[in-house]
Motif scaffolding. Structure first.
Motif, short mmCIF file in Angstrom:
data_model
loop_
_atom_site.label_atom_id
_atom_site.label_comp_id
_atom_site.label_asym_id
_atom_site.label_seq_id
_atom_site.Cartn_x
_atom_site.Cartn_y
_atom_site.Cartn_z
N TYR A 230 0.81 -1.22 0.00
CA TYR A 230 0.00 0.00 0.00
C TYR A 230 0.84 1.27 0.00
O TYR A 230 0.43 2.29 -0.57
CB TYR A 230 -1.03 -0.01 1.13
N TRP B 238 2.46 1.56 -3.69
CA TRP B 238 1.43 1.93 -4.67
C TRP B 238 1.01 3.38 -4.49
O TRP B 238 0.80 4.09 -5.46
CB TRP B 238 0.22 1.02 -4.52
N ASN C 66 -1.07 5.65 -6.72
CA ASN C 66 -2.32 4.88 -6.66
C ASN C 66 -2.59 4.44 -5.22
O ASN C 66 -2.49 3.25 -4.90
CB ASN C 66 -2.25 3.66 -7.58
N TYR D 48 -4.52 2.94 -2.35
CA TYR D 48 -5.71 2.08 -2.38
C TYR D 48 -6.14 1.64 -0.99
O TYR D 48 -7.26 1.16 -0.82
CB TYR D 48 -5.47 0.85 -3.25
N ASN E 274 -9.60 4.12 -0.41
CA ASN E 274 -9.87 3.57 -1.74
C ASN E 274 -10.83 4.43 -2.54
O ASN E 274 -10.70 4.54 -3.76
CB ASN E 274 -10.42 2.15 -1.61
N SER F 204 -11.87 -6.05 1.22
CA SER F 204 -11.20 -5.80 -0.06
C SER F 204 -12.11 -6.03 -1.26
O SER F 204 -11.85 -5.50 -2.35
CB SER F 204 -9.95 -6.68 -0.18
N TYR G 176 -13.26 -2.83 -2.90
CA TYR G 176 -12.30 -1.93 -3.53
C TYR G 176 -12.75 -1.60 -4.96
O TYR G 176 -13.61 -2.27 -5.53
CB TYR G 176 -10.91 -2.55 -3.57
N LYS H 116 -10.23 -1.46 -10.49
CA LYS H 116 -8.80 -1.42 -10.84
C LYS H 116 -7.95 -2.03 -9.73
O LYS H 116 -7.05 -2.85 -10.00
CB LYS H 116 -8.36 0.03 -11.07
N ASP H 117 -8.22 -1.67 -8.49
CA ASP H 117 -7.42 -2.17 -7.38
C ASP H 117 -7.66 -3.66 -7.14
O ASP H 117 -6.74 -4.40 -6.81
CB ASP H 117 -7.72 -1.37 -6.11
#
Length: 378
Positions: A196, A199, A204, A206, A242, A282, A285, A288-289
């Motif tokens: 995380y 990214w 990005n 997330y 996110n 999750s 999310y 994309k993630d």
């Protein structure tokens, strides 16, 4: 060259060639993820020192009397000119209410939750009350069972705020104790941190962890808080990031002075429930993630399946052993250097064993989480 070794020495079939291709392809995909973590965290530099901003620290506690007795003194010792501490007592029956009444400090503000509501998760409700009680725009969150690593924690975690910054993502590790479970928890947590934080540094963001996270009250209220996911257990940290964090409004804060340590689970059953709760979030999310995380998990799984099949189908072990050695050398170095960068150095000698267990545990827990409809915070 790779296929020739198998074909010439073991008469490998076309199916064996396919497994070899899967092994090398999954290794290449995982290598991209590893290098991203290595380079982004390795090149990280702290933001220049800014003028200290007023901060509201928010801690939600449900039957955390023992931990609050340890945490509050550490918070009061923080080297920061202007901060308040908001303790949200969420339906505790362990003496927390009386203890907080007896704790005298101009910096402490008590908020009590004495009921639950069907339309919102209990923890999100507690956090929301704490946010509404905060008098400052910059909010810094941690859990009752967390301890800041230094008296510079507030300053470091809020130093990244500029006029464009809404979120500052920090790191929280688990206290080192004896036993394999503790080693695994700290290893799994580090891999999550690598993901995380790197990214986010790559533009990005997330997810984040509520044990060490800062954001603006104004941004929270503007986005109507947890309104979009208020019924979900968990997600008060990662789903918020996110949905609302992006390259322009998010900073990452690394280093020992910005670190918090949390008390780890001591039993496999309670740890499994904790991870089940995390994994169950999750699935909410962004597409994309989920795709990026899914590709990483799938590559990990295919790597081990193809490696095992190749080892069983042929007597030529050069390539599988070389690929396995390459994986573990990368992971051991990634473990060592990134843990040093975040301020919590970890030994790397047990990485091969932890790596094997990680894939098995995450695959089983993640699969169960997909089909689990409801989990509890406490």
């Amino acid at each position: 060259m790779c296929w020739c070794i198998f074909a010439g020495n073991s008469g490998s079939t076309a199916m064996t060639d396919i497994y070899l291709y899967i092994l090398l392809s999954s290794t290449g995909i995982l290598f991209i993820y590893w290098i991203l973590g290595w380079t982004k965290i390795g090149l990280y530099r702290k933001a220049a020192q800014n003028t200290a901003q007023p901060v509201s620290i928010i801690v939600c506690a449900h039957n955390e009397l023992h931990n609050l007795k340890l945490l509050i003194p550490k918070l009061l010792q923080q080297d920061h000119p202007d901060f308040e501490i908001i303790i949200v007592n969420d339906r505790s029956d362990d003496g927390t209410y009386d203890f907080m009444l007896e704790t005298k400090s101009d910096r402490i503000k008590n908020v009590t939750v004495d009921q639950v509501h069907d339309h919102i998760n209990t923890k999100k409700y507690a956090i929301t009350l704490g946010i509404r009680a905060a008098k400052h725009d910059v909010l810094l969150f941690t859990d009752a069972d967390c301890i800041p690593y230094s008296d510079q924690w507030i300053q470091e975690m809020t130093n990244g705020f500029t006029d464009q910054t809404d979120f500052c993502i920090g790191v929280s590790q688990y206290t080192k104790t004896k036993g394999f479970l503790n080693r695994y928890i700290r290893y799994e947590t580090l891999l999550t941190v690598i993901n995380y934080s790197s990214w986010a540094l790559a533009g990005n963001p997330y997810m984040a962890v509520g044990r060490n996270l800062a954001y603006r009250k104004s941004s929270f209220l503007e986005h109507k808080g947890f309104n979009k996911f208020q019924h979900i257990t968990g997600g008060d940290d990662d789903l918020l990031i996110n949905q609302f964090a992006n390259k322009k409004n998010t900073q990452v804060v690394l280093g020992a002075d910005a670190l918090t340590h949390s008390i780890p689970k001591t039993g496999w059953n309670t740890y499994f429930k904790q991870k089940l709760r995390h994994f169950s979030v999750s699935k909410y999310y962004s597409t994309k993630d989920k795709a990026l995380l899914g590709l990483q998990s799938l590559s990990n799984l295919l790597y081990w399946l193809s490696l095992i099949i190749l080892a069983l189908q042929t007597n030529q072990y050069e390539i599988p052993l070389a690929v396995l050695g390459f994986r573990w050398i990368i992971l051991m170095n990634l473990n060592f250097f990134t843990s040093k960068k975040i301020g919590d150095r970890m030994n790397s000698w047990l990485v091969p064993v932890l790596d094997l267990f990680y894939v098995l545990f995450v695959t089983i827990t993640g699969t169960i989480a997909i089909f689990t409809k409801k989990v509890k915070w406490k």
